[in-house]
Design an enzyme around this catalytic site. Structure first.
Site, mmCIF file in Angstrom:
data_model
loop_
_atom_site.group_PDB
_atom_site.id
_atom_site.type_symbol
_atom_site.label_atom_id
_atom_site.label_comp_id
_atom_site.label_asym_id
_atom_site.label_seq_id
_atom_site.Cartn_x
_atom_site.Cartn_y
_atom_site.Cartn_z
ATOM 1 N N GLY A 98 -0.187 -5.908 0.269
ATOM 2 C CA GLY A 98 -0.139 -6.595 1.557
ATOM 3 C C GLY A 98 -0.501 -8.066 1.529
ATOM 4 C CD1 TRP A 100 2.621 -12.440 -1.632
ATOM 5 C CD2 TRP A 100 4.858 -12.396 -1.521
ATOM 6 N NE1 TRP A 100 3.109 -12.988 -2.793
ATOM 7 C CE2 TRP A 100 4.464 -12.974 -2.762
ATOM 8 C CE3 TRP A 100 6.205 -12.244 -1.238
ATOM 9 C CZ2 TRP A 100 5.399 -13.423 -3.692
ATOM 10 C CZ3 TRP A 100 7.142 -12.691 -2.174
ATOM 11 C CH2 TRP A 100 6.735 -13.270 -3.376
ATOM 12 C CG ASP A 116 5.442 -0.964 -1.720
ATOM 13 O OD1 ASP A 116 5.476 -2.121 -2.184
ATOM 14 O OD2 ASP A 116 5.352 0.050 -2.442
ATOM 15 C CG ASP A 132 14.020 3.835 -1.545
ATOM 16 O OD1 ASP A 132 14.425 2.652 -1.406
ATOM 17 O OD2 ASP A 132 14.354 4.554 -2.499
ATOM 18 C CG ASP A 156 5.710 -9.947 -5.636
ATOM 19 O OD1 ASP A 156 6.287 -10.380 -6.645
ATOM 20 O OD2 ASP A 156 4.482 -9.815 -5.580
ATOM 21 C CE LYS A 196 7.028 -10.102 -9.208
ATOM 22 N NZ LYS A 196 6.091 -8.996 -9.481
#
Length: 240
Positions: A98, A100, A116, A132, A156, A196
């Protein structure tokens, strides 16, 4: 709803495109718990724990109330590019634990939705889903909870490595492609996307597509990224 309470006729769970992580907790890794069990860990694990405890970004994260050192990666990116504006709508893919989400809220975002596979401990002001996001309907659910199209999509996300370089590389690219596709489909015109990536990783058609869809695309390595890590971030700005 527990497993025992599920209706008998519910269809089988869809196969996840991203494997559920086997480690970590909703609020991030606990240093105290790790130190207590350090004697049972391998030497490499103990070295990792020691590095985390002495790392200046981890120390700052604990001192400033961020759930992970990764918060300073987004802070560094946003300091440079000013992606988060007051009133922004933000979606964070792979949001656990958490950090970000916390940064987005602290910098003025009005609506933040994080998703997530791991459960994320509640963060006041944010909507957090354990799901998901590649499953049909989850993307639309996030947009409805957000209250409209996002101004910023963050990713990320990481996958569980298998130790085979080519296989791990393909998994990295697959995550970038999925996140990029979501951002392109949902962002407002003028919106931004951060994901990322890793140095030396061939993004295939992803980079070319982002350059078609956004006015500016840059690779960035924030100061908070470890010097010995191949981690970098793709920052795509001003969706056409």
């Amino acid at each position: 709803m527990s497993e025992d309470e599920k209706p008998a006729d519910k269809p089988p769970e869809r196969r996840r495109m991203v494997k559920l992580p086997t480690g970590g907790t909703a609020a991030g890794r606990s240093m105290g718990a790790k130190m207590k069990t350090a004697d049972d860990k391998s030497m490499s694990s103990q070295q990792w724990i020691k590095r985390q405890l002495s790392d200046k970004w981890s120390v700052r994260a604990r001192a400033e109330g961020y759930r992970s050192r990764a918060a300073f990666k987004l802070i560094g990116i946003d300091d440079r590019f000013k992606l988060i504006r007051k009133g922004s709508r933000v979606i964070d893919l792979g949001a656990a634990p958490g950090g970000w989400v916390q940064v987005a809220l602290a910098r003025g975002a009005a609506s933040v939705v994080g998703v997530d596979l791991l459960m994320i401990e509640p963060i006041p002001g944010a909507i957090l889903l354990q799901a998901d996001f590649t499953h049909p309907g989850v993307d639309q659910e996030m947009l409805e909870l957000l209250g409209g199209a996002p101004d910023l999509v963050l990713s990320d996300m990481a996958h569980n490595t298998v130790g085979h370089r080519q296989t791990d590389h393909l998994k990295i690219i697959a995550l970038i492609e999925i996140a990029a596709d979501f951002a392109i489909r949902t962002l407002k015109p003028g919106g931004h996307f951060v994901t990322k990536n890793f140095q030396g990783g061939d993004g295939g058609g992803v980079l070319a597509r982002l350059r078609e869809e956004f006015e500016t695309v840059k690779y960035v390595k924030p100061e908070a990224s470890r010097k010995d890590s191949a981690e970098v971030f793709l920052v795509a700005m001003n969706k056409r």
